[in-house]
Design an enzyme around this catalytic site. Structure first.
Site, PDB file in Angstrom:
ATOM      1  N   HIS B  79       0.469  -0.987  -0.243  1.00  0.00           N
ATOM      2  CA  HIS B  79      -0.266  -0.006   0.111  1.00  0.00           C
ATOM      3  C   HIS B  79       1.012   1.118   0.048  1.00  0.00           C
ATOM      4  O   HIS B  79       0.773   2.723  -0.867  1.00  0.00           O
ATOM      5  CB  HIS B  79      -0.824   0.336   0.818  1.00  0.00           C
ATOM      6  CG  HIS B  79      -1.101   0.939   1.610  1.00  0.00           C
ATOM      7  ND1 HIS B  79      -3.006   1.774   0.828  1.00  0.00           N
ATOM      8  CD2 HIS B  79      -1.616   2.590   1.992  1.00  0.00           C
ATOM      9  CE1 HIS B  79      -3.019   3.081   0.921  1.00  0.00           C
ATOM     10  NE2 HIS B  79      -2.406   3.028   1.662  1.00  0.00           N
ATOM     11  N   TRP B 143       7.438   0.101   3.326  1.00  0.00           N
ATOM     12  CA  TRP B 143       7.597   0.690   2.195  1.00  0.00           C
ATOM     13  C   TRP B 143       9.210   1.327   2.514  1.00  0.00           C
ATOM     14  O   TRP B 143       9.888   1.787   1.612  1.00  0.00           O
ATOM     15  CB  TRP B 143       6.636   2.109   1.902  1.00  0.00           C
ATOM     16  CG  TRP B 143       6.898   3.141   3.007  1.00  0.00           C
ATOM     17  CD1 TRP B 143       6.296   3.642   3.403  1.00  0.00           C
ATOM     18  CD2 TRP B 143       7.055   4.783   1.870  1.00  0.00           C
ATOM     19  NE1 TRP B 143       6.779   5.041   4.195  1.00  0.00           N
ATOM     20  CE2 TRP B 143       7.674   5.392   3.530  1.00  0.00           C
ATOM     21  CE3 TRP B 143       8.289   4.606   1.226  1.00  0.00           C
ATOM     22  CZ2 TRP B 143       7.974   6.642   2.931  1.00  0.00           C
ATOM     23  CZ3 TRP B 143       8.939   6.110   0.995  1.00  0.00           C
ATOM     24  CH2 TRP B 143       8.862   7.640   1.866  1.00  0.00           C
ATOM     25  N   SER B 174      12.580   8.613 -12.577  1.00  0.00           N
ATOM     26  CA  SER B 174      12.525   9.371 -11.756  1.00  0.00           C
ATOM     27  C   SER B 174      13.742  10.560 -12.637  1.00  0.00           C
ATOM     28  O   SER B 174      13.382  10.721 -12.720  1.00  0.00           O
ATOM     29  CB  SER B 174      12.122  10.015 -10.656  1.00  0.00           C
ATOM     30  OG  SER B 174      10.835   8.694 -10.302  1.00  0.00           O
ATOM     31  N   SER B 272      -2.190  26.522  -6.761  1.00  0.00           N
ATOM     32  CA  SER B 272      -2.519  27.092  -6.557  1.00  0.00           C
ATOM     33  C   SER B 272      -2.488  27.788  -8.200  1.00  0.00           C
ATOM     34  O   SER B 272      -2.595  29.342  -8.857  1.00  0.00           O
ATOM     35  CB  SER B 272      -0.647  27.972  -7.184  1.00  0.00           C
ATOM     36  OG  SER B 272      -0.374  27.734  -5.235  1.00  0.00           O
ATOM     37  N   ARG B 454       1.201   1.270  14.877  1.00  0.00           N
ATOM     38  CA  ARG B 454       1.991   0.979  13.410  1.00  0.00           C
ATOM     39  C   ARG B 454       2.355   0.135  13.587  1.00  0.00           C
ATOM     40  O   ARG B 454       2.246  -1.137  14.114  1.00  0.00           O
ATOM     41  CB  ARG B 454       2.804   1.805  13.076  1.00  0.00           C
ATOM     42  CG  ARG B 454       2.303   2.834  12.861  1.00  0.00           C
ATOM     43  CD  ARG B 454       3.408   4.575  12.233  1.00  0.00           C
ATOM     44  NE  ARG B 454       3.746   3.682  10.792  1.00  0.00           N
ATOM     45  CZ  ARG B 454       5.022   4.465  10.214  1.00  0.00           C
ATOM     46  NH1 ARG B 454       4.695   5.801  10.420  1.00  0.00           N
ATOM     47  NH2 ARG B 454       4.373   4.636   9.138  1.00  0.00           N
TER      48      ARG B 454
END
Lengths: 112, 637, 232
Positions: B79, B143, B174, B272, B454
């Protein structure tokens, strides 16, 4: 930004040497070699190695070599200042990151 | 929706453009690549959402027993990984691709084929890292993959191999895109478009590209170390050899913190764009908005260890990082105030994009408040590793990034497709999302402060957490319904939406001066720009009277082909206009397949299948080199 | 950043190379390579940081600057060989000099030679010669690295052995991989020079971006040589 009339129609790097000089580069090569010789020589002088000047001295000498290669061989001194910005920003962040990590792992102490 | 007689809606064929699957495989057009990113990223968003639904179902009641602990670990890992790397970042990339050239008055990005390459690498990398969950071998260490939990000693299976290699693949995508957009923004702005006249989305994206360029190398190295430990037996994270367990954490968060600014700044940029449009006022404090964006980017490299307040770094380190974290709240807060000031005394139109944009302001502020609470190291000792943190980052990532991206999707969908999304369905989507989101994540603040940790797959009753978890799960189901409305709106409006025309919103920037969807060459004539709001200058000068303009001689037209900003309604083909277009080519895809194949080969190294690994890697290398050679020697246009 | 007033006119082309308008008057590819070099700063910063973080923390030998005997009686001497590495450092420095001359040679192409040219003046125009020299010096450096790596392995330092081995081989290995890529790039340029000749602004740029990459790889080695080999 420069309105330099030396620019040709294809937009060459601003202010670059129109005719590069092999002799100048030779001088740079000689200086780099000399500094390297001094660095290695210092390595073999035990008194120097023990002294507190050894590490800082080496760091300064290699920083000078680094700077010379970047400014002259990579032509950063003479090229458009955009390239200087593109290089300096990351260099600063890289240097700060190294210093911060060394401090965080106890390899560098900051005397407050 | 009543049909509208005019303007007629031109499709790709009217411009003499290619259609069909092959045209998508070989495209180097930034608009198409942006569309590919959008569809792919939305699909991954749904997958990540499904993983969340299963997680929340498991946590609905104490000891629910819906999934096993191992499955749960894979779910929350995927996830997070999916949402961060396969959904939000590529959704931002969709906008970078589609929007940046249009906003700066360019015909494409600097390196169109590299652009296509970035997309294909992302798609293949996304598939690579997602498929394992179907075979129950998905990554399962979070993650953020902390070593030594991810080291071969504690994670002997292939799960983490997929994670390490998958992230390396995605990193290539990227980085390549970042080099592309930096060059594009620096070097392809239309005449007159100084940096301080660029639209805010482009500015924020510009900052993000630099963050990418500087943040990805550290995680690349951290992953290399982990890969080497797992495959070659190196000792980077091997405690027995004297390794420091914090090395991974520091390297990861040196990347990880800039990464969260990578995730939020594009959404800020989209807001913006939306707010001024629907307030009919220029953005308040443009200069300050630019500088605060730059400050956030720069300071973002100095706060990473606030993710590590509980590891025992010592008082000096804790104090420095706490202070830096508090400092970075300042430029962020400035933006919030400037947005509010933009709305103030504006002529507000509450369209769906406007609602999402305003929601970002409110929700991100809440997330920012919990963030500032984390910034105090002693307070964070209670909050860290609890659901309080989960609440915080979902408020900033969902309430922030996703809301902003939805605003952007509704706002720019007409430009991309030529048709408006339905306001009616959009309102359902918005309100259900707003309620569902808050119902899901607000209770987590309380559960967290009551001590719920968590990453636990189940909990016992009687700790005060039950009601909050139940609320969160109901909220999640509401979000599912909301998302279905969105999907329906997104898919259906392509055929049934109202025709948009060039500028359905009365917006200010260059992308709205050309047809919707734009022709492949974007601008028939490159415009010359004299202010930040060129279209308002054209149509409604009173709005921008207070802003600097120069029609003076300092803005001599330097491109002989540039003309003043105007609305383009021409429907000519590129050929008719004499505009050279890049050749479509499958070489970027071929090269991407080669690269990913090389990485796939690595998977077999751990299983003593060296020959198989070598064969696959060498085949991939051959494809990569061959593809690169063909690519570099072929002319672009 | 303000608009350049010297930008090329849009749409004019020679052959298939279209010269498009640019905001700065600079070539896209040169901007891109400097950006790439920026990211490489962070890449090597991470590798160097890790080496320095783990300096002095290996539990077992070999070590860079000290001798060590293990419990089993295995003797390791200080493994770094400064004289040899000084020589390879010098070789790489000289390769940068050769690279600069290679670029200059391409830039000088088409300009007239002075009357009665000296050997030096004539040799400055041999782009093939200087490209080859750069590649050879680079390959020599790699040869030194290969020698160093194999001798270290024979002396007991493998990448798995200890923190020093892992961080040393990974750092210098990454650097060596960058040098290798550079040598291949140089050989490609040399091949192009031999087949169609390198001349004109576009070709100068091709050599220029290779040169920037090459110098950067050299500069990283300057940092590595000092931080890993010389500083104790």
């Amino acid at each position: 930004m420069s309105h330099d009339a030396k620019h040709d129609a294809h937009g060459a790097d601003g202010g670059a040497h129109a005719h590069p000089d092999g002799n100048k580069y030779l001088k740079v090569a000689v200086i780099l070699t000399l500094i390297t010789v001094v660095e290695v020589w210092a390595y073999y002088i035990p008194a120097l190695v023990e002294s507190p000047f050894f590490n800082p001295g080496l760091l300064i000498m290699s920083a000078v070599k680094f700077g010379i290669v970047v400014l002259f061989y990579m032509h950063l001194k003479f090229d458009h200042k955009l390239y200087r910005a593109l290089f300096t920003g990351p260099m600063i962040i890289a240097m700060c990151t190294i210093m911060a990590l060394l401090f965080l792992f106890g390899q560098l102490s900051i005397k407050l | 929706m009543a049909t509208i007689a005019a303007p007629t809606h031109a499709g790709a064929a009217d411009y003499g453009e290619q259609t069909g699957i092959w045209s998508w495989i070989t495209t180097v057009d930034h608009k198409r690549i942006g569309t590919l990113y959008l569809w792919t990223a939305l699909s991954f968003f749904l997958i990540g959402g499904l993983e969340a639904v299963i997680i929340r179902t498991q946590l609905m009641k104490p000891n629910m027993g819906f999934v096993s602990a191992e499955t749960y670990n894979q779910l929350f890992t995927m996830h997070g990984t999916t949402m961060v790397f396969l959904a939000i970042m590529p959704l931002s990339a969709a906008f970078f691709n589609f929007l940046i050239p249009l906003q700066i008055g360019a015909r494409d990005v600097a390196f169109p084929r590299l652009n296509a390459f970035s997309y294909w690498v992302y798609l293949l990398g996304g598939i690579f890292i997602t498929v394992p969950i179907l075979f129950q071998v998905a990554p399962d260490a979070g993650w953020f993959g902390y070593a030594p939990l991810t080291s071969p000693q504690f994670a002997p299976g292939p799960n983490i191999d997929f994670w390490v290699i998958g992230l390396q693949i995605l990193g290539v995508s990227s980085l390549a895109a970042a080099f592309n957009f930096i060059t594009t923004i620096i070097n392809m702005r239309a005449p007159g478009m100084t940096l301080m006249r660029m639209p805010m989305f482009t500015w924020m994206s510009f900052v993000v590209q630099f963050l990418l360029v500087l943040a990805f190398p550290p995680i690349t190295i951290a992953l290399v170390f982990l890969l080497f430990d797992r495959f070659f037996g190196t000792t980077f994270y091997a405690i027995a050899a004297g390794a420091d367990p914090l090395l991974w954490q520091h390297l990861f968060w040196v990347f990880g913190h800039p990464e969260v600014y990578i995730l939020i700044l594009p959404a800020f940029g989209l807001v913006s764009e939306v707010l001024p449009t629907f307030s009919k006022k220029p953005l308040f404090g443009y200069n300050v908005m630019v500088y605060s964006g730059i400050m956030i980017g720069f300071l973002g490299f100095g706060v990473w260890a606030h993710h590590m307040f509980a590891v025992g770094m010592g008082a000096i380190a804790d104090s420095i990082f706490a202070t830096m974290t508090m400092l970075i709240a300042i430029p962020t807060g400035v933006k919030i105030f400037n947005w509010i000031a933009t709305l103030w005394a504006g002529e507000i139109r509450f369209t769906v994009p406007m609602k999402f944009a305003i929601a970002l302001i409110a929700m991100f502020t809440i997330g920012g408040i919990s963030g500032v609470m984390h910034s105090s190291a002693p307070a964070d000792l209670q909050q860290t590793d609890t659901y309080f943190v989960v609440a915080h980052f979902h408020y900033v990532l969902f309430g922030g990034s996703i809301m902003g991206i939805f605003a952007g999707i509704y706002h720019y969908y007409p430009k991309m497709t030529g048709r408006l999304m339905s306001e009616k369905i959009g309102n359902w989507h918005f309100w259900l999302t707003f309620v569902g989101f808050n119902l899901t994540f607000f209770p987590m603040h309380f559960a967290g402060l009551l001590g719920m940790p968590r990453r636990i797959y189940q909990y016992d009753s009687g700790q005060g957490w039950d009601a909050f978890n139940l609320m969160s799960t109901y909220g999640t189901y509401l979000l599912v319904v909301a998302t279905l409305f969105f999907v329906w709106n997104f898919v259906r409006s392509r055929k049934t939406g109202a025709i948009a025309g060039n500028d359905p919103w009365g917006a200010a920037t260059l992308e709205w001066s050309i047809p919707s969807p734009p022709p492949e060459y974007n601008f028939a004539q490159i415009p010359e720009v004299a202010s930040r709001y060129p279209l308002w200058d054209l149509k409604d000068p009173a709005k921008t009277a207070g802003i600097e303009h120069s029609h003076a001689d300092s803005m001599t037209i330097t491109d002989a082909h540039a003309v003043p900003v105007h609305e383009e309604t021409e429907r000519k083909t590129a050929k008719e206009l004499g505009i050279p277009m890049p050749f479509p080519t499958a070489k970027p895809l071929f090269t991407a397949v080669g690269l990913v194949t090389m990485f796939c080969g690595l998977l077999f190294l751990r299983n003593d299948m060296f020959a198989v690994a070598m064969t696959i890697t060498l085949t991939g290398a051959a494809m990569l080199i061959g593809g690169l050679y063909a690519w570099l020697t072929a002319p672009l246009e | 950043m303000t608009t350049s007033h010297t930008a090329a006119a849009a749409g004019h082309d020679d052959g298939h190379v279209h010269h498009h308008y640019t905001t700065t008057g600079l070539d896209h590819r040169k901007i891109a390579i400097w950006t790439f070099i920026g990211s490489e700063c962070m890449l090597f910063a991470s590798l160097i940081s890790t080496y320095l973080i783990y300096k002095g923390r290996s539990i077992v030998g070999p070590f860079p600057h000290e001798a060590w005997t293990s419990e089993t009686g295995q003797q390791f001497h200080a493994i770094l060989d400064i004289p040899v590495t000084s020589a390879s450092t010098f070789v790489l420095l000289m390769s940068s000099f050769a690279m600069v001359l290679a670029l200059q040679a391409v830039q000088l192409r088409g300009t007239p030679l002075p009357a009665n040219p000296t050997w030096w003046q004539r040799s400055q125009r041999s782009s093939q010669g200087w490209l080859l020299m750069t590649a050879l010096l680079g390959a020599t450096f790699l040869g030194f690295q290969a020698y160093e790596f194999t001798s270290f392995v024979h002396e007991g330092l493998t990448i798995k052995r200890n923190l020093f081995g892992s961080s040393f081989f990974t750092l210098t290995g990454f650097h060596g991989a960058h040098v290798t890529a550079g040598v291949l790039w140089l050989m490609t340029l040399l091949w192009i020079d031999r087949s169609r000749g390198l001349q004109g602004k576009n070709d100068e740029l091709l050599v220029d971006i290779c040169a920037l990459y090459w110098h950067f790889v050299d500069v990283v080695w300057i940092a590595i040589f000092t931080l890993i080999y010389l500083i104790r």
